[in-house]
Design a protein around this motif. Structure first.
Motif, PDB file in Angstrom:
ATOM      1  N   LEU A 101       0.828  -1.207   0.000  1.00 50.13           N
ATOM      2  CA  LEU A 101       0.000   0.000   0.000  1.00 50.13           C
ATOM      3  C   LEU A 101       0.865   1.261   0.000  1.00 50.13           C
ATOM      4  O   LEU A 101       0.530   2.257  -0.629  1.00 50.13           O
ATOM      5  N   ARG A 102       1.981   1.204   0.690  1.00 50.42           N
ATOM      6  CA  ARG A 102       2.944   2.321   0.687  1.00 50.42           C
ATOM      7  C   ARG A 102       3.490   2.529  -0.722  1.00 50.42           C
ATOM      8  O   ARG A 102       3.541   3.658  -1.235  1.00 50.42           O
ATOM      9  N   ASP A 103       3.913   1.451  -1.355  1.00 53.31           N
ATOM     10  CA  ASP A 103       4.507   1.554  -2.688  1.00 53.31           C
ATOM     11  C   ASP A 103       3.492   2.049  -3.718  1.00 53.31           C
ATOM     12  O   ASP A 103       3.868   2.656  -4.721  1.00 53.31           O
ATOM     13  N   ALA A 104       2.200   1.787  -3.467  1.00 54.21           N
ATOM     14  CA  ALA A 104       1.141   2.276  -4.352  1.00 54.21           C
ATOM     15  C   ALA A 104       0.758   3.721  -4.035  1.00 54.21           C
ATOM     16  O   ALA A 104      -0.095   4.303  -4.718  1.00 54.21           O
ATOM     17  N   GLY A 105       1.384   4.304  -3.000  1.00 51.39           N
ATOM     18  CA  GLY A 105       1.101   5.683  -2.638  1.00 51.39           C
ATOM     19  C   GLY A 105      -0.215   5.879  -1.919  1.00 51.39           C
ATOM     20  O   GLY A 105      -0.751   6.991  -1.872  1.00 51.39           O
ATOM     21  N   ILE A 106      -0.737   4.817  -1.306  1.00 53.25           N
ATOM     22  CA  ILE A 106      -2.041   4.889  -0.641  1.00 53.25           C
ATOM     23  C   ILE A 106      -1.899   5.144   0.858  1.00 53.25           C
ATOM     24  O   ILE A 106      -2.669   5.910   1.442  1.00 53.25           O
ATOM     25  N   VAL A 107      -0.933   4.491   1.497  1.00 54.87           N
ATOM     26  CA  VAL A 107      -0.757   4.572   2.949  1.00 54.87           C
ATOM     27  C   VAL A 107       0.628   5.117   3.263  1.00 54.87           C
ATOM     28  O   VAL A 107       1.610   4.760   2.611  1.00 54.87           O
ATOM     29  N   ASP A 108       0.698   5.992   4.264  1.00 57.01           N
ATOM     30  CA  ASP A 108       1.973   6.478   4.789  1.00 57.01           C
ATOM     31  C   ASP A 108       2.252   5.727   6.086  1.00 57.01           C
ATOM     32  O   ASP A 108       1.549   5.929   7.088  1.00 57.01           O
ATOM     33  N   PRO A 109       3.254   4.834   6.129  1.00 57.66           N
ATOM     34  CA  PRO A 109       3.512   4.038   7.335  1.00 57.66           C
ATOM     35  C   PRO A 109       3.758   4.856   8.590  1.00 57.66           C
ATOM     36  O   PRO A 109       3.506   4.371   9.696  1.00 57.66           O
ATOM     37  N   GLN A 110       4.221   6.079   8.450  1.00 56.42           N
ATOM     38  CA  GLN A 110       4.452   6.910   9.631  1.00 56.42           C
ATOM     39  C   GLN A 110       3.148   7.334  10.299  1.00 56.42           C
ATOM     40  O   GLN A 110       3.159   7.807  11.438  1.00 56.42           O
ATOM     41  N   ARG A 111       2.036   7.166   9.591  1.00 58.09           N
ATOM     42  CA  ARG A 111       0.743   7.582  10.126  1.00 58.09           C
ATOM     43  C   ARG A 111      -0.025   6.424  10.760  1.00 58.09           C
ATOM     44  O   ARG A 111      -1.237   6.476  10.874  1.00 58.09           O
ATOM     45  N   ALA A 112       0.702   5.374  11.182  1.00 65.37           N
ATOM     46  CA  ALA A 112       0.073   4.294  11.944  1.00 65.37           C
ATOM     47  C   ALA A 112      -0.383   4.853  13.290  1.00 65.37           C
ATOM     48  O   ALA A 112       0.374   5.549  13.968  1.00 65.37           O
ATOM     49  N   ARG A 113      -1.597   4.518  13.701  1.00 66.48           N
ATOM     50  CA  ARG A 113      -2.164   5.083  14.923  1.00 66.48           C
ATOM     51  C   ARG A 113      -2.496   4.047  15.984  1.00 66.48           C
ATOM     52  O   ARG A 113      -2.652   4.388  17.153  1.00 66.48           O
ATOM     53  N   SER A 114      -2.630   2.790  15.605  1.00 64.75           N
ATOM     54  CA  SER A 114      -2.955   1.751  16.586  1.00 64.75           C
ATOM     55  C   SER A 114      -2.513   0.416  16.017  1.00 64.75           C
ATOM     56  O   SER A 114      -2.856   0.081  14.876  1.00 64.75           O
ATOM     57  N   VAL A 115      -1.745  -0.345  16.829  1.00 64.74           N
ATOM     58  CA  VAL A 115      -1.252  -1.636  16.355  1.00 64.74           C
ATOM     59  C   VAL A 115      -1.659  -2.690  17.398  1.00 64.74           C
ATOM     60  O   VAL A 115      -2.844  -2.973  17.534  1.00 64.74           O
ATOM     61  N   TYR A 116      -0.721  -3.237  18.152  1.00 62.41           N
ATOM     62  CA  TYR A 116      -1.086  -4.245  19.154  1.00 62.41           C
ATOM     63  C   TYR A 116      -1.759  -3.595  20.358  1.00 62.41           C
ATOM     64  O   TYR A 116      -1.317  -2.553  20.850  1.00 62.41           O
ATOM     65  N   ARG A 117      -2.868  -4.229  20.798  1.00 60.02           N
ATOM     66  CA  ARG A 117      -3.533  -3.795  22.029  1.00 60.02           C
ATOM     67  C   ARG A 117      -3.792  -5.012  22.902  1.00 60.02           C
ATOM     68  O   ARG A 117      -4.323  -6.025  22.414  1.00 60.02           O
ATOM     69  N   ASP A 118      -3.436  -4.925  24.184  1.00 57.09           N
ATOM     70  CA  ASP A 118      -3.792  -6.006  25.093  1.00 57.09           C
ATOM     71  C   ASP A 118      -5.279  -5.862  25.431  1.00 57.09           C
ATOM     72  O   ASP A 118      -5.920  -4.871  25.067  1.00 57.09           O
ATOM     73  N   PRO A 119      -5.887  -6.864  26.083  1.00 59.54           N
ATOM     74  CA  PRO A 119      -7.335  -6.805  26.313  1.00 59.54           C
ATOM     75  C   PRO A 119      -7.813  -5.552  27.034  1.00 59.54           C
ATOM     76  O   PRO A 119      -8.851  -4.982  26.676  1.00 59.54           O
ATOM     77  N   ALA A 120      -7.070  -5.100  28.056  1.00 61.54           N
ATOM     78  CA  ALA A 120      -7.513  -3.912  28.793  1.00 61.54           C
ATOM     79  C   ALA A 120      -7.489  -2.675  27.896  1.00 61.54           C
ATOM     80  O   ALA A 120      -8.439  -1.878  27.893  1.00 61.54           O
ATOM     81  N   MET A 121      -6.423  -2.503  27.122  1.00 61.57           N
ATOM     82  CA  MET A 121      -6.340  -1.357  26.226  1.00 61.57           C
ATOM     83  C   MET A 121      -7.399  -1.450  25.136  1.00 61.57           C
ATOM     84  O   MET A 121      -8.028  -0.449  24.766  1.00 61.57           O
ATOM     85  N   ASN A 122      -7.637  -2.644  24.619  1.00 62.15           N
ATOM     86  CA  ASN A 122      -8.635  -2.822  23.575  1.00 62.15           C
ATOM     87  C   ASN A 122     -10.023  -2.431  24.073  1.00 62.15           C
ATOM     88  O   ASN A 122     -10.779  -1.764  23.368  1.00 62.15           O
ATOM     89  N   THR A 123     -10.357  -2.846  25.290  1.00 61.89           N
ATOM     90  CA  THR A 123     -11.650  -2.485  25.863  1.00 61.89           C
ATOM     91  C   THR A 123     -11.764  -0.985  26.040  1.00 61.89           C
ATOM     92  O   THR A 123     -12.772  -0.366  25.662  1.00 61.89           O
ATOM     93  N   CYS A 124     -10.729  -0.364  26.596  1.00 62.12           N
ATOM     94  CA  CYS A 124     -10.734   1.085  26.814  1.00 62.12           C
ATOM     95  C   CYS A 124     -10.845   1.838  25.494  1.00 62.12           C
ATOM     96  O   CYS A 124     -11.528   2.855  25.401  1.00 62.12           O
ATOM     97  N   ALA A 125     -10.193   1.322  24.456  1.00 62.66           N
ATOM     98  CA  ALA A 125     -10.195   1.988  23.154  1.00 62.66           C
ATOM     99  C   ALA A 125     -11.485   1.756  22.376  1.00 62.66           C
ATOM    100  O   ALA A 125     -11.648   2.282  21.278  1.00 62.66           O
ATOM    101  N   GLY A 126     -12.394   0.950  22.920  1.00 64.76           N
ATOM    102  CA  GLY A 126     -13.655   0.691  22.240  1.00 64.76           C
ATOM    103  C   GLY A 126     -13.558  -0.380  21.178  1.00 64.76           C
ATOM    104  O   GLY A 126     -14.420  -0.474  20.296  1.00 64.76           O
ATOM    105  N   GLY A 127     -12.523  -1.226  21.252  1.00 66.93           N
ATOM    106  CA  GLY A 127     -12.347  -2.276  20.257  1.00 66.93           C
ATOM    107  C   GLY A 127     -13.295  -3.445  20.462  1.00 66.93           C
ATOM    108  O   GLY A 127     -13.771  -3.700  21.574  1.00 66.93           O
TER     109      GLY A 127
END
Length: 200
Positions: A101-127
């Motif tokens: 997606l980066r090479d296609a010019g669609i996604v900028d990897p520096q703009r990642a906002r959420s990756v791994y979340r443990d259960p407590a963080m996932n619940t708090c984040a509304g996942g």
């Protein structure tokens, strides 16, 4: 007499708020460096070494790849985390997708906002209870400011998504979720009907 301890407490509370504010306005790379220095460096470097061994170590910057959730400030200031070793092997396919997606010019990897979340963080984040962030298979991104983002992303998903097991979710037209846990798409109500790739 009772006002002196109260004033002291108030002064300490205000100092704490000021320190918290100063920390939160630091740039992400500086906050990440502080987090590493707070006892997380060995785990983070071990994960980075594993990703390099898989040929995907340089796709998403380390500070962005460690981000837990957009709403981290509301979830105990746990902005960064490292997935447990048992889940680390789930990330390389998603990073390879991000590279395309980066090479296609669609996604900028520096703009990642959420990756791994443990259960407590996932619940708090509304996942979701079945969130692929819990499995270390997903990355949320903010898209670059381009008028054709959705059109290009959906075209990529239709053409390549099935072969790549690409999941594509839209929180908004510029806030998206990507994973490699099955070919599907969804929108704001978590159904395919509201996906920007199928709606209308």
């Amino acid at each position: 007499m009772k006002t002196a301890p109260r004033r002291r407490w108030l002064a300490l509370a205000m100092l704490g708020v000021a320190l918290c504010a100063c920390t939160s306005i630091l740039p992400p790379a500086s906050r990440h460096a502080r987090w590493l220095d707070a006892g997380h460096r060995d785990a983070a470097e071990g994960y980075a070494a594993y990703l390099r061994s898989e040929g995907v170590g340089d796709i998403v910057p380390a500070a962005a790849l460690a981000r837990t959730a957009r709403r981290w400030r509301l979830c105990g200031n746990r902005e960064f985390d490292v997935p447990p070793p048992a889940l680390q092997a789930n990330m390389p396919p998603t990073l390879r997708l991000v590279a395309r997606l980066r090479d296609a010019g669609i996604v900028d990897p520096q703009r990642a906002r959420s990756v791994y979340r443990d259960p407590a963080m996932n619940t708090c984040a509304g996942g979701s209870a079945r969130s692929k962030h819990l499995e270390n298979r997903a990355i949320d991104f903010d898209l670059p400011k381009r008028g054709d983002n959705v059109e290009r992303l959906c075209a990529f998903w239709r053409e390549h998504g099935q072969a790549l097991d690409m999941g594509l979710g839209f929180y908004t037209p510029t806030a998206i979720h990507i994973d490699t846990a099955g070919y599907r798409t969804w929108g704001e109500d978590h159904s395919w009907r509201t996906s920007l790739c199928t709606a209308g």
